[in-house]
Design a protein around this motif. Structure first.
Motif, short mmCIF file in Angstrom:
data_model
loop_
_atom_site.label_atom_id
_atom_site.label_comp_id
_atom_site.label_asym_id
_atom_site.label_seq_id
_atom_site.Cartn_x
_atom_site.Cartn_y
_atom_site.Cartn_z
N SER A 365 -1.98 -2.58 -7.89
CA SER A 365 -0.61 -2.57 -8.43
C SER A 365 -0.03 -1.17 -8.45
N GLY A 366 -0.89 -0.16 -8.37
CA GLY A 366 -0.44 1.23 -8.53
C GLY A 366 -0.26 1.61 -9.98
N VAL A 367 -0.82 0.80 -10.89
CA VAL A 367 -0.63 1.03 -12.33
C VAL A 367 -1.98 1.22 -13.01
N VAL A 368 -2.20 2.39 -13.61
CA VAL A 368 -3.35 2.63 -14.48
C VAL A 368 -2.95 2.25 -15.90
N ALA A 369 -3.77 1.45 -16.56
CA ALA A 369 -3.43 0.91 -17.88
C ALA A 369 -3.72 1.91 -18.99
N GLY A 370 -2.69 2.57 -19.47
CA GLY A 370 -2.82 3.48 -20.60
C GLY A 370 -3.82 4.59 -20.37
N ASP A 371 -4.65 4.84 -21.39
CA ASP A 371 -5.63 5.93 -21.26
C ASP A 371 -7.02 5.43 -20.90
N THR A 372 -7.10 4.23 -20.28
CA THR A 372 -8.39 3.66 -19.90
C THR A 372 -8.90 4.19 -18.57
N GLY A 373 -8.00 4.71 -17.72
CA GLY A 373 -8.39 5.10 -16.37
C GLY A 373 -8.56 3.92 -15.43
N VAL A 374 -8.28 2.71 -15.91
CA VAL A 374 -8.49 1.49 -15.12
C VAL A 374 -7.24 1.16 -14.32
N LEU A 375 -7.38 1.17 -13.00
CA LEU A 375 -6.31 0.80 -12.09
C LEU A 375 -6.32 -0.72 -11.94
N LEU A 376 -5.18 -1.36 -12.20
CA LEU A 376 -5.11 -2.81 -12.21
C LEU A 376 -4.71 -3.37 -10.84
N GLN A 377 -5.30 -4.51 -10.50
CA GLN A 377 -5.05 -5.14 -9.21
C GLN A 377 -3.67 -5.81 -9.16
N ASN A 378 -3.24 -6.08 -7.93
CA ASN A 378 -2.02 -6.87 -7.72
C ASN A 378 -2.33 -8.17 -6.99
N ARG A 379 -3.57 -8.66 -7.14
CA ARG A 379 -4.01 -9.86 -6.43
C ARG A 379 -3.07 -11.04 -6.67
N GLY A 380 -2.58 -11.19 -7.90
CA GLY A 380 -1.73 -12.34 -8.21
C GLY A 380 -0.39 -12.33 -7.52
N SER A 381 -0.02 -11.20 -6.91
CA SER A 381 1.26 -11.16 -6.20
C SER A 381 1.26 -12.07 -4.98
N PHE A 382 0.09 -12.57 -4.59
CA PHE A 382 0.03 -13.48 -3.44
C PHE A 382 0.38 -14.91 -3.83
N PHE A 383 0.48 -15.22 -5.12
CA PHE A 383 0.96 -16.54 -5.51
C PHE A 383 2.35 -16.77 -4.94
#
Length: 526
Positions: A365-383
């Motif tokens: 997704s290009g989005v790191v969630a807050g101060d976790t350092g975790v980059l979140l997927q955009n897998r659901g955009s294929f729905f």
């Protein structure tokens, strides 16, 4: 050119040499293949961040010598309770990037826990220690990560938390420079201390979902708390005496088996490798498997996928009869993602694991969630936002998934573990390397080194091109074009072909491993 690695006891292969080394160290410390696989997976989430992350999904095919059978674990996430078509009212499609593309819960950490809990030997913290070290102390920025960072700079710059990590000072760190991820190291330390539930119910889950809520994201704390993966029975097929195993839907794995069932109708070993007929048969067999995949594949909890019919050898024979050697069919492909990391481990006890993980697009997704350092997927955009589409968006649903690790068994035991990066390219490259090993007697490294092709809209490009590496002869390229393929010659070793890896146990019982020269991977065997 890389040469095949041979071992007599154990082997690890992955798309990044540091992750491979970490897996080998875990084996040397007394861990088994499952301990090593989780260590490799966690390390890839650190040293291969453009391709995979704790915020993504994974699929695992395992063989434990005491079970004597192949099992699968589906560690892909479902869409959130608030994720429905009305949430995107006025939009033609779900956004590919940004908060709006974050639709499904990340499943990979659950996958680590499931595999380790079921089969692991070492304690959880020890298995995660190499990944924590790479995140905390840093590692040399690879050319592949650098190039992908530069290519996706605009996406990474949109979110402050993402830019601070991947574009410090406004630009990517150079290849060879030390790349640290201190926030991610803290998250991994919390996971090492508190376990799987830290990610789905603990402080990490709260930080991720609070961040999403502040930024109008769809996923909630309940979505994370209720997440679970599933142990599943693999789909099966056969090819010239080998038993084939792939992940069941929502994975596209059955398309790889379908292609091999179609090709089994032809005497490939009697056809010159690298000739027009070789490429034509492979491409057309895959197109036919994609036609059914696109029609049926989605979450089997929401739709029926007629696997019995699709994997029937008589059906394969009928499809094979429709292939013309001098005419390209007019099948269409889908727009699929590109980022993936495949790896495999075999230990001295005969345990084997073939696994793959992903963020969907590069950096997800290009989005790191807050101060976790975790980059979140955009897998659901294929729905799909079309309510009549088989892959339409609904709450609590898994989307069509490209990830497909593979195992082929001979006499009931794993003989070939193989897989690759590359969305729609995954079944294509799997077909190439497997037929090269089985029909043409190549070792894994030679099968991976040979020129490859990729047809269709893989890597998000809106085209039906047949991309072929430049090492293929001009005469073959011309004959494929004359047959009606939209041929485009690419670089001799082009990253668009994905990053393939394989381990094969030969008839002497030796392990042979291959890692793609198109990436930073390595094989370690002994």
């Amino acid at each position: 050119m890389k040469q095949s690695v041979v071992g007599t006891k154990a082997m690890v292969v992955s798309p990044h040499y540091l992750a491979t080394a970490a897996g080998a160290r875990i084996l040397e410390q007394g861990g088994n293949a499952f301990d090593a696989a989780v260590a490799v997976s966690a390390c890839l989430a650190v040293v291969y961040p453009h391709m995979t992350s704790l915020g993504g999904d994974s699929f695992w095919l395992s063989y434990h010598q005491s079970d004597g059978k192949v099992r699968g674990y589906n560690a892909s996430g479902r869409s959130g309770y608030k994720a429905n078509i009305s949430a995107y009212a006025g939009s033609a499609a779900i956004p590919n990037r940004g908060i709006g593309s974050i639709v499904t819960v990340p499943g990979m950490v659950d996958g680590w826990d499931a595999v380790h809990r079921e089969y692991g030997r070492l304690d959880w913290a020890r298995v995660l220690a190499p990944a924590i070290g790479y995140a905390e102390n840093g590692f040399p920025m690879s050319k592949d990560q650098f190039n992908n960072t530069v290519h996706n700079e605009a996406v990474l710059a949109r979110t402050l938390e993402t830019a601070d990590i991947y574009l410090p000072g406004g630009q990517a760190e150079k290849p060879g420079e030390r790349f640290k991820q201190l926030a991610l190291a803290k998250t991994l330390r919390r996971l090492a201390e508190f376990g799987r539930d830290e990610f789905y119910k603990g402080e990490t889950a709260k930080e991720i979902t609070s961040f999403l809520q502040r930024n109008d994201g769809l996923l909630t704390a309940d979505d994370f708390a209720d997440h679970h993966g599933d142990w599943v029975t693999p789909v099966e097929g056969s090819y010239r005496g080998y038993s084939l195993y792939q992940m069941p839907p929502n994975s596209q794995g059955f398309s790889g088996i379908m292609a091999l069932h179609i090709l089994e109708q032809f005497n490939l070993s009697g056809i010159e490798h690298g000739s027009h007929d070789y490429y034509q048969l492979c491409v057309e067999a895959l197109k036919l498997s994609f036609r059914d995949r696109n029609k049926y594949l989605s979450d089997p909890a929401f739709t029926n996928v007629p696997l019995e019919r699709l994997l029937d050898k008589n059906y394969a024979a009928n499809l094979a009869a429709s292939i013309e050697l001098n005419r390209a069919s007019s099948e269409q492909s889908e727009v699929l993602g590109s980022d993936t990391a495949y790896a495999a481990v075999v230990d001295g006890e005969g345990n084997s694991i073939s696994f793959i993980q992903s963020l969907y697009f590069e950096f997800g997704s290009g989005v790191v969630a807050g101060d976790t350092g975790v980059l979140l997927q955009n897998r659901g955009s294929f729905f799909s936002l079309d309510p009549n589409h088989v892959n339409s968006l609904k709450p609590g649903k898994r989307t069509f998934h490209t990830l497909m690790p593979a195992i082929a068994c001979r006499d009931g035991k794993p003989a070939v573990l193989y897989g690759t990066q590359g969305g729609e390219g995954q079944p294509q490259t799997q077909t190439a390397i497997f037929t090269r090993m089985i029909d043409y007697g190549m070792d894994p490294q030679q099968a991976i080194n040979e020129p490859r092709w990729v047809w269709g809209r893989t890597w998000g490009e809106p085209t039906q091109e047949l991309k072929v590496e430049g090492r293929v002869s001009a005469g073959v390229l011309e004959s494929l074009a004359q047959a009606g393929h939209l041929v485009r010659k690419v670089k001799d070793f082009d990253g668009i072909m994905g990053h393939a890896h394989a381990i094969m146990r030969d008839e002497q019982g030796f392990l042979q491993g291959g890692s793609d020269p198109r990436c930073d991977g390595a094989v370690i065997g002994w």
